[in-house]
Structure formats: structure tokens, C-alpha cells
Design a protein around this motif. Structure first.
Motif, PDB file in Angstrom:
ATOM      1  N   ILE A  34      40.226  49.030  39.375  1.00  0.00           N
ATOM      2  CA  ILE A  34      40.585  47.606  39.403  1.00  0.00           C
ATOM      3  C   ILE A  34      41.615  47.357  40.502  1.00  0.00           C
ATOM      4  O   ILE A  34      41.505  46.412  41.277  1.00  0.00           O
ATOM      5  CB  ILE A  34      41.115  47.149  38.025  1.00  0.00           C
ATOM      6  N   GLY A  35      42.614  48.230  40.581  1.00  0.00           N
ATOM      7  CA  GLY A  35      43.649  48.105  41.608  1.00  0.00           C
ATOM      8  C   GLY A  35      43.107  48.301  43.011  1.00  0.00           C
ATOM      9  O   GLY A  35      43.492  47.585  43.943  1.00  0.00           O
ATOM     10  N   TRP A  36      42.197  49.259  43.168  1.00  0.00           N
ATOM     11  CA  TRP A  36      41.609  49.492  44.491  1.00  0.00           C
ATOM     12  C   TRP A  36      40.824  48.278  44.960  1.00  0.00           C
ATOM     13  O   TRP A  36      40.935  47.874  46.111  1.00  0.00           O
ATOM     14  CB  TRP A  36      40.698  50.720  44.473  1.00  0.00           C
ATOM     15  N   MET A  41      39.928  43.520  48.349  1.00  0.00           N
ATOM     16  CA  MET A  41      39.646  42.081  48.450  1.00  0.00           C
ATOM     17  C   MET A  41      40.737  41.351  49.220  1.00  0.00           C
ATOM     18  O   MET A  41      40.462  40.378  49.914  1.00  0.00           O
ATOM     19  CB  MET A  41      39.485  41.468  47.058  1.00  0.00           C
ATOM     20  N   SER A  42      41.968  41.814  49.093  1.00  0.00           N
ATOM     21  CA  SER A  42      43.075  41.116  49.758  1.00  0.00           C
ATOM     22  C   SER A  42      43.008  41.236  51.279  1.00  0.00           C
ATOM     23  O   SER A  42      43.562  40.397  51.982  1.00  0.00           O
ATOM     24  CB  SER A  42      44.418  41.629  49.248  1.00  0.00           C
ATOM     25  N   VAL A  43      42.314  42.252  51.784  1.00  0.00           N
ATOM     26  CA  VAL A  43      42.235  42.419  53.239  1.00  0.00           C
ATOM     27  C   VAL A  43      40.843  42.147  53.806  1.00  0.00           C
ATOM     28  O   VAL A  43      40.690  42.039  55.030  1.00  0.00           O
ATOM     29  CB  VAL A  43      42.693  43.843  53.674  1.00  0.00           C
ATOM     30  N   ARG A  50      33.630  40.243  50.002  1.00  0.00           N
ATOM     31  CA  ARG A  50      34.682  39.993  49.014  1.00  0.00           C
ATOM     32  C   ARG A  50      34.068  39.624  47.659  1.00  0.00           C
ATOM     33  O   ARG A  50      34.522  40.082  46.614  1.00  0.00           O
ATOM     34  CB  ARG A  50      35.618  38.900  49.512  1.00  0.00           C
ATOM     35  N   ALA A  51      33.010  38.813  47.683  1.00  0.00           N
ATOM     36  CA  ALA A  51      32.342  38.408  46.443  1.00  0.00           C
ATOM     37  C   ALA A  51      31.727  39.615  45.731  1.00  0.00           C
ATOM     38  O   ALA A  51      31.785  39.725  44.499  1.00  0.00           O
ATOM     39  CB  ALA A  51      31.279  37.359  46.737  1.00  0.00           C
ATOM     40  N   ASN A  55      32.801  41.060  42.051  1.00  0.00           N
ATOM     41  CA  ASN A  55      31.833  41.340  41.004  1.00  0.00           C
ATOM     42  C   ASN A  55      32.010  42.766  40.484  1.00  0.00           C
ATOM     43  O   ASN A  55      32.014  43.009  39.273  1.00  0.00           O
ATOM     44  CB  ASN A  55      30.415  41.121  41.536  1.00  0.00           C
ATOM     45  N   ALA A  56      32.160  43.714  41.390  1.00  0.00           N
ATOM     46  CA  ALA A  56      32.348  45.113  41.009  1.00  0.00           C
ATOM     47  C   ALA A  56      33.649  45.279  40.220  1.00  0.00           C
ATOM     48  O   ALA A  56      33.698  46.010  39.221  1.00  0.00           O
ATOM     49  CB  ALA A  56      32.349  46.003  42.248  1.00  0.00           C
ATOM     50  N   GLN A  57      34.701  44.584  40.660  1.00  0.00           N
ATOM     51  CA  GLN A  57      35.979  44.666  39.955  1.00  0.00           C
ATOM     52  C   GLN A  57      35.830  44.148  38.525  1.00  0.00           C
ATOM     53  O   GLN A  57      36.405  44.698  37.585  1.00  0.00           O
ATOM     54  CB  GLN A  57      37.063  43.872  40.691  1.00  0.00           C
ATOM     55  N   GLY A  58      35.035  43.088  38.367  1.00  0.00           N
ATOM     56  CA  GLY A  58      34.799  42.550  37.030  1.00  0.00           C
ATOM     57  C   GLY A  58      34.147  43.571  36.107  1.00  0.00           C
ATOM     58  O   GLY A  58      34.468  43.657  34.918  1.00  0.00           O
ATOM     59  N   GLU A  59      33.226  44.361  36.650  1.00  0.00           N
ATOM     60  CA  GLU A  59      32.599  45.423  35.868  1.00  0.00           C
ATOM     61  C   GLU A  59      33.632  46.470  35.450  1.00  0.00           C
ATOM     62  O   GLU A  59      33.632  46.930  34.309  1.00  0.00           O
ATOM     63  CB  GLU A  59      31.471  46.086  36.669  1.00  0.00           C
ATOM     64  N   GLU A  60      34.508  46.817  36.381  1.00  0.00           N
ATOM     65  CA  GLU A  60      35.561  47.796  36.065  1.00  0.00           C
ATOM     66  C   GLU A  60      36.472  47.248  34.972  1.00  0.00           C
ATOM     67  O   GLU A  60      36.886  47.983  34.068  1.00  0.00           O
ATOM     68  CB  GLU A  60      36.382  48.144  37.314  1.00  0.00           C
TER      69      GLU A  60
END
Length: 104
Positions: A34-36, A41-43, A50-51, A55-60
Motif C-alpha cells: 500500500i505504501g509503495w 502514484m505521487s510521482v 496512476r489509475a 486500482n492495484a493499491q485498492g486490492e492491497e
């Protein structure tokens, strides 16, 4: 291949404790992912990339939640304490202290 998730000889640990250790490790790995993704996304300049990352972060995040729920079902004291903190309003530290008192 060795594993660093055990601090005691694995053969001396019960199946339940080894499963618990696996779930703790999974929880940590999901939190790291999640942190990665947050950093990526911030850069990231490309909106579509980014989208996809979001989406991948949401799965994590979903996996993190499922791991946490599994652990809380194993540890009733943890569940009782976190009920005082999660999904509430007000001062988080005070809520945490109130949760500790309820468990004690």
C-alpha cells in the motif's frame, strides 16, 4: 529457502501459531505494498498509469483488511481494543487509551 517469520523453532510451534505468523507476515506485506503504491502514484505523471496503480493499491488495501479481520477473529482482546479506535470519531490517542482500559 528459509523464512524469517519465526523467532522460535517452527517445528515446536502449533499449526495455529504458524498460521497466525503467516497472517501477520501477510498483513505486513500488504501494508508495505500500500505504501509503495502511494509513493509511486505521487510521482507518476501518466494519468492512466496512476489509475492502474490506484486500482492495484485498492486490492492491497482489501487484502490488508481481510488479513486484519482474520487476526482479530483469533484474538478477541485485540478486537475489543480496536473497537474503541476504528471507525470512531474524536481523539485517536484517547480512544486507544479507553480501549486499553476495557481490555484490562
Amino acid at each position: 529457502m528459509g523464512f524469517d517469520q519465526y523467532h522460535e523453532p517452527p517445528e515446536e510451534l502449533s499449526h495455529k501459531v504458524r498460521t497466525f505468523a503467516r497472517m501477520i507476515t501477510s498483513l505486513i506485506e500488504e501494508a508495505e505494498a500500500i505504501g509503495w503504491y502511494e509513493q509511486r502514484m505521487s510521482v507518476e505523471k501518466d494519468p492512466q498509469a496512476r489509475a492502474i496503480m490506484k486500482n492495484a493499491q485498492g486490492e492491497e488495501f482489501k487484502h490488508f483488511g481481510m488479513n486484519l479481520e482474520f487476526l482479530l477473529r483469533q484474538k478477541k482482546d485485540w478486537r475489543a481494543e480496536l473497537k474503541e479506535i476504528l471507525f470512531t470519531t474524536g481523539d485517536i490517542v484517547k480512544r486507544g487509551e479507553a480501549g486499553e482500559k476495557k481490555v484490562d
